[in-house]
Design an enzyme around this catalytic site. Structure first.
Site, PDB file in Angstrom:
ATOM      1  N   HIS A 163       0.829  -1.216   0.000  1.00 46.68           N
ATOM      2  CA  HIS A 163       0.000   0.000   0.000  1.00 46.68           C
ATOM      3  C   HIS A 163       0.863   1.266   0.000  1.00 46.68           C
ATOM      4  CE1 HIS A 163      -3.341  -2.703   1.280  1.00 46.68           C
ATOM      5  NE2 HIS A 163      -2.366  -3.260   2.001  1.00 46.68           N
ATOM      6  N   SER A 284      14.711  21.609 -16.453  1.00 50.84           N
ATOM      7  CA  SER A 284      13.525  22.426 -16.669  1.00 50.84           C
ATOM      8  C   SER A 284      13.972  23.765 -17.230  1.00 50.84           C
ATOM      9  CB  SER A 284      12.795  22.635 -15.344  1.00 50.84           C
ATOM     10  OG  SER A 284      11.997  23.800 -15.404  1.00 50.84           O
ATOM     11  N   LYS A 290      15.873  21.866 -11.220  1.00 54.04           N
ATOM     12  CA  LYS A 290      15.228  20.604 -11.588  1.00 54.04           C
ATOM     13  C   LYS A 290      16.124  19.639 -12.355  1.00 54.04           C
ATOM     14  CE  LYS A 290      11.476  19.464 -11.073  1.00 54.04           C
ATOM     15  NZ  LYS A 290      10.215  19.860 -11.704  1.00 54.04           N
ATOM     16  N   GLU A 297       9.714   8.340 -17.058  1.00 52.25           N
ATOM     17  CA  GLU A 297       8.376   8.917 -17.253  1.00 52.25           C
ATOM     18  C   GLU A 297       7.841   8.628 -18.651  1.00 52.25           C
ATOM     19  OE1 GLU A 297       7.758  13.049 -15.271  1.00 52.25           O
ATOM     20  OE2 GLU A 297       9.875  12.886 -15.760  1.00 52.25           O
TER      21      GLU A 297
END
Ligand code: ARG
Length: 466
Positions: A163, A284, A290, A297
């Site tokens: 979980h 970024s 970043k 992804e």
């Protein structure tokens, strides 16, 4: 590509009284995408011509002219000199027309005893076989990458989750060997799919077989197929193998997407479990700090299109009556895109995974913070004669206290612990350590470093036998 307004296809125009509409010609053409199978188309034609000469349908001289012509065409294509024409509809007719242009009337004899229906089915199977062989190597490379990272982390302790809540400590190597097992099934599924791909439909002709004395076993041998197909109608209409491949690819992509999700989480500042080398990340344009895990992804995102292709292919084949229908031309783009997506995704992961570095300190800290040895304490109490349900209750109270105090079980004093159960003794601290917890799960499939090392050895033997 050449494209004129008025065109009567030379290969089948005989019964037509007007040229096909220019838009219809473009709409029905597949050459823009099926030219990808040119190599396999030529391979199949060479085998077909060889067989036709053997059974006396072509002379040896005709066979040699055809083979020479096709070999030259293959080189023209490889050099980028071949002029593909939409008027000629597909890869098959483009190559045949060029052959006739080169060697004259003999070129027109190549299509004896076959149809584009069995020809295209043969081409796709040859193409799929080549691709599957390459993909199997990529899955193996991925598994080797996983093993190398696992080998460096057999003793690295991290929190195991259920979980996404800290559950019990595990070793990072153990977590990675779970990935290995998933990849192993991916390998087996692809290898199994290959068996049903590797069967020769050529000889089925349009749908019913042919009147020429063809030797299908010979063609199958020449092309390295296991055997010829056993029913001509099924041969030209079957696309099960394409669906199976896309299903296997979907499961592999699903696995990659799960690993991608974990990598994305683990690289975040909140987890900070791993270091992903800069070459697999991008920055970024607005936030200078970043470093984004774009590769995982993107693979996670690309999983969707492969699932889409699976449903597309299933729907393409749904309710299709026997035998060949033009619908089947629509199998190629989803199949090709599935191949490209899987190839790219596997390559990215096979390159990236062995380059990952574990941040063991952060993993360890996270495991310590989450009461991950609570089950170990319960098991300890059971060994002291407490019933498991009662032990569960006692540990639950201790955890509640720890949450309030902001302290792990291992950070409590013996007196504090004894306040929850007077059977607790000094030796409790051995089971409350993370090292003791993982080492105790020492059986096949368990997380103990010794078991992870054994799993890695087993895997190495498995890969060496390929
Ligand atoms: N381009 C076609 C395909 O991909 C080849 C077979 C066409 N056969 C036919 N009878 N029109 O399916």
């Amino acid at each position: 590509m050449t494209d004129t307004n008025k065109t009567t296809n030379q290969q089948w125009g005989g019964r037509f009284s007007e040229p096909v509409d220019a838009f219809v010609a473009r709409f029905t053409a597949s050459v823009e995408f099926d030219q990808r199978m040119a190599k396999q188309d030529i391979q199949g034609s060479i085998a077909h011509a060889t067989m036709l000469a053997k059974v006396g349908v072509l002379t040896e001289d005709e066979r040699d002219q055809i083979i020479l012509g096709l070999t030259e065409i293959e080189q023209e294509i490889a050099r980028g000199e071949f002029e593909w024409s939409v008027e000629l509809e597909d890869v098959h007719m483009n190559i045949e027309a060029r052959l006739t242009q080169k060697i004259g009337i003999t070129g027109k004899k190549l299509h004896t005893g076959r149809s584009r229906n069995d020809q295209v089915a043969t081409d796709i199977r040859l193409y799929m076989r080549d691709e599957i062989d390459f993909l199997l190597e990529e899955v193996t490379r991925l598994q080797q990458g996983i093993l190398s990272l696992a080998e460096r982390n057999t003793d690295t302790i991290m929190p195991g989750f259920t979980h996404l809540q800290t559950a019990q400590p595990v070793t990072f190597g153990h977590h990675l060997m779970a990935w290995y097992e998933m990849a192993q099934r991916d390998y087996e599924r692809l290898a199994d799919c290959r068996k049903r791909v590797n069967i020769l439909p050529l000889g089925a002709a349009a749908l019913a077989g042919t009147t020429y004395p063809i030797d299908r076993n010979m063609t199958a041998d020449l092309l390295g197929f296991e055997r010829p197909t056993y029913n001509s109608l099924d041969s030209v209409s079957d696309r099960d193998f394409a669906i199976e491949f896309t299903a296997a690819a979907s499961i592999t992509m699903m696995h990659l997407s799960r690993w991608a999700e974990e990598l994305v989480m683990w690289t975040s500042a909140q987890f900070n479990f791993i270091f992903l080398p800069d070459r697999f990340c991008t920055g970024s344009s607005i936030m200078p700090q970043k470093k984004n895990p774009d590769v995982p992804e993107l693979v996670r995102g690309k999983t969707g299109r492969v699932y889409g292709h699976l449903i597309g292919l299933l729907t393409l084949m749904k309710s299709q009556c026997l035998a060949y229908n033009k619908d089947n031309q629509e199998d190629k783009e989803p199949l090709f895109d599935t191949v490209d997506t899987l190839r790219g995704s596997l390559r990215a992961f096979a390159d990236m995974i062995p380059a990952i570095e574990a941040r063991g300190e952060y993993m360890y800290e996270a495991a310590r913070r989450g009461f991950s040895t609570a089950t170990d304490l319960a098991d300890y109490l059971v060994r002291k004669g407490v019933a498991f349900r009662d032990a569960h209750e006692i540990v639950g109270k201790a955890v509640g206290f720890g949450v309030q105090e902001g302290r792990d079980l291992s950070e409590m004093s013996l007196e504090e612990l004894q306040g929850f159960g007077d059977m607790i003794e000094q030796d409790v601290f051995e089971v409350l350590t993370l090292e003791g917890s993982v080492a105790a799960r020492d059986h096949i499939g368990g997380t103990a470093p010794a078991q992870v090392k054994a799993a890695i050895e087993r895997a190495k033997t498995e890969l060496a036998a390929r």
